[in-house]
Design a protein around this motif. Structure first.
Motif, short mmCIF file in Angstrom:
data_model
loop_
_atom_site.label_atom_id
_atom_site.label_comp_id
_atom_site.label_asym_id
_atom_site.label_seq_id
_atom_site.Cartn_x
_atom_site.Cartn_y
_atom_site.Cartn_z
N VAL A 108 9.46 -3.63 -6.90
CA VAL A 108 10.01 -2.71 -5.88
C VAL A 108 11.35 -2.92 -5.91
O VAL A 108 11.94 -3.81 -6.75
CB VAL A 108 9.77 -3.01 -4.29
N SER A 109 12.35 -2.32 -5.36
CA SER A 109 13.65 -2.27 -5.46
C SER A 109 14.25 -3.60 -4.84
O SER A 109 13.73 -4.12 -3.78
CB SER A 109 14.33 -1.12 -4.73
N THR A 136 14.83 -3.23 -1.33
CA THR A 136 13.71 -3.17 -0.23
C THR A 136 13.58 -4.57 0.12
O THR A 136 13.34 -4.66 1.26
CB THR A 136 12.55 -2.63 -1.06
N LYS A 148 0.70 -1.25 0.04
CA LYS A 148 0.14 -0.12 -0.06
C LYS A 148 0.89 1.35 0.02
O LYS A 148 1.71 1.54 0.92
CB LYS A 148 -0.98 -0.02 1.26
N ASN A 149 0.82 1.93 -1.23
CA ASN A 149 1.63 3.06 -1.24
C ASN A 149 1.21 4.36 0.12
O ASN A 149 1.91 5.22 0.18
CB ASN A 149 1.52 3.90 -2.42
N SER A 150 -0.16 4.10 0.18
CA SER A 150 -0.57 5.25 1.25
C SER A 150 -0.29 4.77 2.69
O SER A 150 -0.35 5.82 3.57
CB SER A 150 -2.34 5.12 1.08
N SER A 151 0.17 3.91 2.94
CA SER A 151 0.65 3.30 4.26
C SER A 151 1.70 4.09 4.73
O SER A 151 2.60 4.43 3.86
CB SER A 151 0.97 1.76 4.17
N ASN A 152 1.73 4.17 6.06
CA ASN A 152 2.84 4.92 6.64
C ASN A 152 3.95 4.04 6.87
O ASN A 152 5.24 4.88 7.26
CB ASN A 152 2.36 5.62 7.96
N ASP A 153 3.83 2.70 6.86
CA ASP A 153 5.24 1.89 6.81
C ASP A 153 5.76 1.90 5.62
O ASP A 153 5.34 1.82 4.74
CB ASP A 153 4.32 0.55 7.25
N PRO A 154 7.06 1.90 5.72
CA PRO A 154 7.97 1.71 4.48
C PRO A 154 7.56 0.39 3.93
O PRO A 154 7.20 -0.48 4.60
CB PRO A 154 9.20 2.09 5.12
#
Lengths: 128, 283
Positions: free
Chosen positions: A48-49, A52, A6-12
């Motif tokens: 993703v990278s 990551t 989730k891009n909206s998540s605050n978690d990286p």
């Protein structure tokens, strides 16, 4: 195993991946000694990278959820489920103590507190 | 471990423009996004890497070897895709393939090329002057990936292409680095693509390399907030990377570690970082 980013998540993103793999291990979806996808394949599929996914795996390994074998990949490590549960209970205990402290400060009654837990629980269920 | 790219004190003067000195190390097995404004020196850097231009000072090592010592046989290890094909326009797919087969000799992989051509649906009867911009880039990419190169350089290869083709390119790049000996160095303006797949972002501004950092660290370092002038006053000056004042307040990009932890910050994109940093430098 499903992994949702989730891009909206605050978690990286690394933490989102780590937590979902950890949960899959704890609820038995991933079994002991099961081979996990390679960090490169996982990065490609999730877009993703590689850094990551590597970080997610490194942290899972540090926390004892998986172990890596050079040239072979990463495997689910045997879990002491009882020990895990105990740890979670400890965490719950600490958090509830804190909640009770705040409830007292806010002048909340026992019933109000229970009501709040129920509301949050049903909201959380909807999100899932 | 051997690095894919090592630049030491690289310097090139072109009229009034000076690139460098640049020091940069790209580890193997990753995708690096090379970003900067038009004229910042991105293409010059890539031309220097490919030895199409010679540096005034400094050292360039690709895959552990000095580029000056590269023999023609070793050039198969490096592949590149530019914004155009630079091939005679009358060539058909077959001509192009024959030409590259001669160029790369034993390193040329007929099957890889055929697979990519099929994947892109490229027509084999048309001469390439009738290819669309997207088809030319796809052909360029197919050629680049068909001689076993370990380092792939892309210079604005996907600019001007539609989102669907760019998305395919991302897939191909991700396939390519499934081999951990493969490395991709891509200069691009289309930063949302890089935001998805890049491991590192290198930022060049007016010929100087401002930073090269992992994308994750970079994006966690900064945050954006909408503030009033008064709120802005209270902040540590060092925390402000760049700002966009408007009639109803000010938008600022801040360093997360220098603002109070209860401060609400929104996530940044690579584009934000580039724009705020460059505009921040103008003040």
């Amino acid at each position: 195993m499903n992994i949702k980013i989730k891009n909206s998540s605050n978690d990286p993103i690394y933490l989102q991946i780590k937590n979902q793999i950890r949960d899959a291990i704890l609820n038995g979806e991933l079994e002991t000694d099961e081979l996990l996808p390679s960090i490169r394949f996982l990065a490609k599929e999730l877009r993703v990278s590689v850094i990551t996914t590597k970080r997610a795996y490194d942290e899972l390994e540090k926390d004892g959820f998986i172990h890596s074998v050079q040239g072979k990949g990463s495997f689910v490590a045997p879990q002491n489920i009882e020990l895990m549960k105990e740890r979670f209970l400890k965490k719950i205990e600490t958090n509830i103590t804190e909640i009770l402290r705040y409830a007292k400060l806010a002048g909340m009654s026992h019933d109000e507190l229970i009501e709040m837990i129920k509301t949050l629980e049903s909201e959380h269920a909807e999100c899932d | 471990m051997q690095n894919a790219i090592e630049l030491r004190g690289l310097k090139k003067r072109l009229g009034n423009f000076v690139l460098g000195p640049i020091d940069l190390t790209v580890p193997r097995g990753c995708i690096v996004g090379y970003i900067g404004e038009n004229g910042a020196g991105k293409s010059t850097t890539i031309k220097l890497l490919l030895h199409l231009m010679f540096p005034d000072e400094g050292e360039i090592r690709l895959l552990g070897k000095d580029v000056q010592e590269f023999t023609p046989q070793m050039k198969k290890d490096i592949a590149y895709v530019f914004d155009d094909l630079y091939l005679p326009e009358d060539m058909t797919l077959n001509n192009v393939q024959n030409f590259h087969r001669k160029l790369y000799g034993q390193a040329w992989q007929d099957k890889t090329f055929a697979d990519l051509v099929a994947r892109f649906n490229l027509p084999d009867s048309k001469s390439i002057k009738h290819f669309s911009r997207g088809m030319k880039m796809q052909l360029g990419l197919a050629l680049a990936l068909s001689h076993g190169a370990r380092l792939l350089l892309l210079d604005e290869a996907t600019s001007g292409l539609d989102p669907v083709i760019r998305d395919d390119v991302l897939d191909i790049l991700l396939d390519y680095i499934q081999n951990e000996n493969h490395t991709v160095f891509v200069s691009s303006h289309i930063l949302s693509d890089l935001e998805k797949v890049a491991d590192y972002i290198a930022f060049i501004h007016k010929g100087q390399l401002l930073f090269m950092e992992t994308k994750d660290d970079l994006m966690n370092q900064y945050g954006i907030a909408s503030l009033s002038e008064e709120q802005l006053e209270e902040l540590d000056d060092m925390a402000i990377v760049g700002k966009r004042p408007h009639q109803f307040g000010v938008e600022v990009m801040l360093k997360r570690e220098l603002v109070p932890s209860d401060f609400e910050l929104e996530k940044v994109s690579i584009e934000d970082i580039m724009v705020y940093m460059i505009k921040g430098k103008r003040k």
